[in-house]
Scaffold this motif. Structure first.
Motif, PDB file in Angstrom:
ATOM      1  N   GLY A  56     -18.684  24.079 -14.469  1.00 24.79           N
ATOM      2  CA  GLY A  56     -19.632  23.144 -13.877  1.00 24.79           C
ATOM      3  C   GLY A  56     -18.938  22.033 -13.123  1.00 24.79           C
ATOM      4  O   GLY A  56     -17.758  21.737 -13.365  1.00 24.79           O
ATOM      5  N   VAL A  57     -19.657  21.426 -12.194  1.00 23.80           N
ATOM      6  CA  VAL A  57     -19.153  20.276 -11.435  1.00 23.80           C
ATOM      7  C   VAL A  57     -20.176  19.153 -11.546  1.00 23.80           C
ATOM      8  O   VAL A  57     -21.353  19.372 -11.871  1.00 23.80           O
ATOM      9  CB  VAL A  57     -18.895  20.640  -9.962  1.00 23.80           C
ATOM     10  N   SER A  58     -19.728  17.934 -11.251  1.00 23.34           N
ATOM     11  CA  SER A  58     -20.608  16.770 -11.372  1.00 23.34           C
ATOM     12  C   SER A  58     -21.717  16.807 -10.321  1.00 23.34           C
ATOM     13  O   SER A  58     -21.602  17.471  -9.283  1.00 23.34           O
ATOM     14  CB  SER A  58     -19.801  15.482 -11.238  1.00 23.34           C
ATOM     15  N   TYR A  59     -22.771  16.021 -10.570  1.00 24.03           N
ATOM     16  CA  TYR A  59     -23.935  16.032  -9.691  1.00 24.03           C
ATOM     17  C   TYR A  59     -23.648  15.407  -8.324  1.00 24.03           C
ATOM     18  O   TYR A  59     -24.359  15.679  -7.353  1.00 24.03           O
ATOM     19  CB  TYR A  59     -25.095  15.287 -10.372  1.00 24.03           C
ATOM     20  N   ASP A  60     -22.620  14.549  -8.225  1.00 24.10           N
ATOM     21  CA  ASP A  60     -22.325  13.920  -6.933  1.00 24.10           C
ATOM     22  C   ASP A  60     -21.333  14.741  -6.103  1.00 24.10           C
ATOM     23  O   ASP A  60     -20.808  14.258  -5.107  1.00 24.10           O
ATOM     24  CB  ASP A  60     -21.777  12.503  -7.152  1.00 24.10           C
ATOM     25  N   SER A 111     -25.150  17.821 -18.004  1.00 23.28           N
ATOM     26  CA  SER A 111     -24.222  16.852 -17.409  1.00 23.28           C
ATOM     27  C   SER A 111     -23.513  17.405 -16.178  1.00 23.28           C
ATOM     28  O   SER A 111     -22.593  16.783 -15.656  1.00 23.28           O
ATOM     29  CB  SER A 111     -23.169  16.448 -18.446  1.00 23.28           C
ATOM     30  N   SER A 112     -23.925  18.585 -15.702  1.00 21.58           N
ATOM     31  CA  SER A 112     -23.246  19.195 -14.557  1.00 21.58           C
ATOM     32  C   SER A 112     -24.152  20.195 -13.869  1.00 21.58           C
ATOM     33  O   SER A 112     -25.161  20.642 -14.426  1.00 21.58           O
ATOM     34  CB  SER A 112     -21.966  19.903 -15.017  1.00 21.58           C
ATOM     35  N   ILE A 113     -23.773  20.523 -12.652  1.00 23.80           N
ATOM     36  CA  ILE A 113     -24.381  21.661 -11.952  1.00 23.80           C
ATOM     37  C   ILE A 113     -23.564  22.881 -12.333  1.00 23.80           C
ATOM     38  O   ILE A 113     -22.361  22.944 -12.060  1.00 23.80           O
ATOM     39  CB  ILE A 113     -24.384  21.442 -10.436  1.00 23.80           C
TER      40      ILE A 113
END
Length: 353
Positions: free
Chosen positions: A245-249, A289-291
């Motif tokens: 996963g990666v962060s939303y921003d 907490s992630s995409i």
């Protein structure tokens, strides 16, 4: 026995030896060359098996003809003739048993899914041929086998009742082999969690070699009732997935570009990946907490996944750090409630890992 009879006896034996050597030295090599040119592997097996008996056949024939030149009671001639017949029938039985069991293995070697090369098939083939050969030898000597077959039938019924579990494993093994779903060399995973390569399917059990080099022995009756994943059939290649996963921003277009570059770099450096297959990624959900993302690989076989995943995670972590892409760790929010003297509730929000 006169000197003339002894001389003839020696001549016939010597002639048998000479003819046998001649056939072995000249005819057999010629037949081997023809067999090598043929695409049928059983030709080599037949020639090699028969070649072992050429010299004994001619020596026995020379011995038989030589003894006929010697004066002796008729009953001795009859004994010699019976012995020669038994010898030839026995050798023919051995040859047929060897060829049949060998042809079973040859067929499985040329076809990975129809008939596996396993000990249970070759052993059953040999036993069947030897039984029929023994019966045929008895019949050739005038021995009635009807009573013997009846006794064997009754005895076989008693043995079958006493060996129910053993016979259940035997027929389950035959069922497993005839289905063609599991072959020696296949990588399988049992529903109990164990996995490994099938080493052999014997008359009683299936032997599996685990990744830790230990041996797992499963009774055939249990094996036939299990839900088993075969990662070799119908094709050992399979699609392997690594989730992350990666962060939303994050810039998702940039994340996709970087991830595909890392996948291709990993596949090019290692032998386990299918290099002419185009890898891809898919965003599949908004996590806590992630995409969340899935990276798809095409691997040559099931066991290649471990080194591929190992190298991919290292390279992806290093590349994401260099590109400023954040892989977030889960953050949870806790709400703590406490009662004040005035009866009102005070809520305190605490955030942390």
């Amino acid at each position: 026995m006169t000197n003339e009879e002894i001389l003839l006896f020696i001549i016939y034996i010597a002639a048998g030896i000479v003819v046998g050597i001649f056939v072995n030295r000249l005819l057999i090599p010629f037949l081997r060359k023809l067999a090598k040119r043929s695409k049928i592997k059983s030709d080599d097996l037949i020639v090699a098996t028969v070649a072992v008996w050429i010299l004994p056949w001619f020596v026995a024939l020379g011995l038989f003809i030589g003894l006929q030149q010697v004066e002796m009671p008729t009953k001795y001639y009859d004994w010699i003739q019976r012995g020669l017949v038994i010898f030839y029938l026995f050798s023919a039985t051995v040859i047929l048993a060897t060829i049949l069991s060998g042809m079973v293995k040859i067929k499985s070697g040329s076809d990975d899914s129809i008939l596996p090369s396993s000990s249970i098939i070759s052993k059953i083939a040999k036993v069947a041929i030897y039984i029929f050969g023994f019966i045929f030898i008895l019949q050739s000597q005038g021995v009635s086998v009807t009573g013997m077959l009846t006794a064997l039938g009754v005895g076989g019924l008693a043995v079958a009742l006493a060996l129910q579990n053993t016979l259940a494993n035997l027929f389950a093994g035959l069922q497993i082999i005839s289905s063609g779903k599991f072959n020696p060399g296949d990588f399988v995973q049992l529903n109990s969690g164990e996995d490994g390569n099938i080493l052999d399917i014997s008359w009683r059990s299936t032997t599996i070699q685990a990744a830790n080099n230990h041996i797992i022995v499963v009774p055939n009756s249990k094996m036939a009732d299990m839900i088993i994943h075969n990662f070799t059939l119908p094709d050992p290649e399979f699609t392997f997935i690594v989730p992350f996963g990666v962060s939303y921003d994050s810039d998702l277009v940039h994340v996709e570009k970087v991830t595909l570059e890392v996948i291709k770099e990993t596949i090019d450096e290692l032998d386990g990946g299918v290099k002419d297959w185009e890898p891809f990624i898919r965003y599949y959900q908004f996590g806590d907490s992630s995409i969340d993302i899935k990276a798809f690989f095409r691997l040559k076989q099931y066991t290649d996944q471990f080194i591929i995943r190992h190298e991919f995670i290292k390279k992806l972590h290093q590349r994401f750090n260099a590109e400023g892409i954040n892989i977030p760790f889960p953050i949870r929010t806790l709400i703590m409630q406490k009662e004040e003297g005035d009866g009102k509730e005070d809520q305190q929000r605490i955030s942390g890992n």
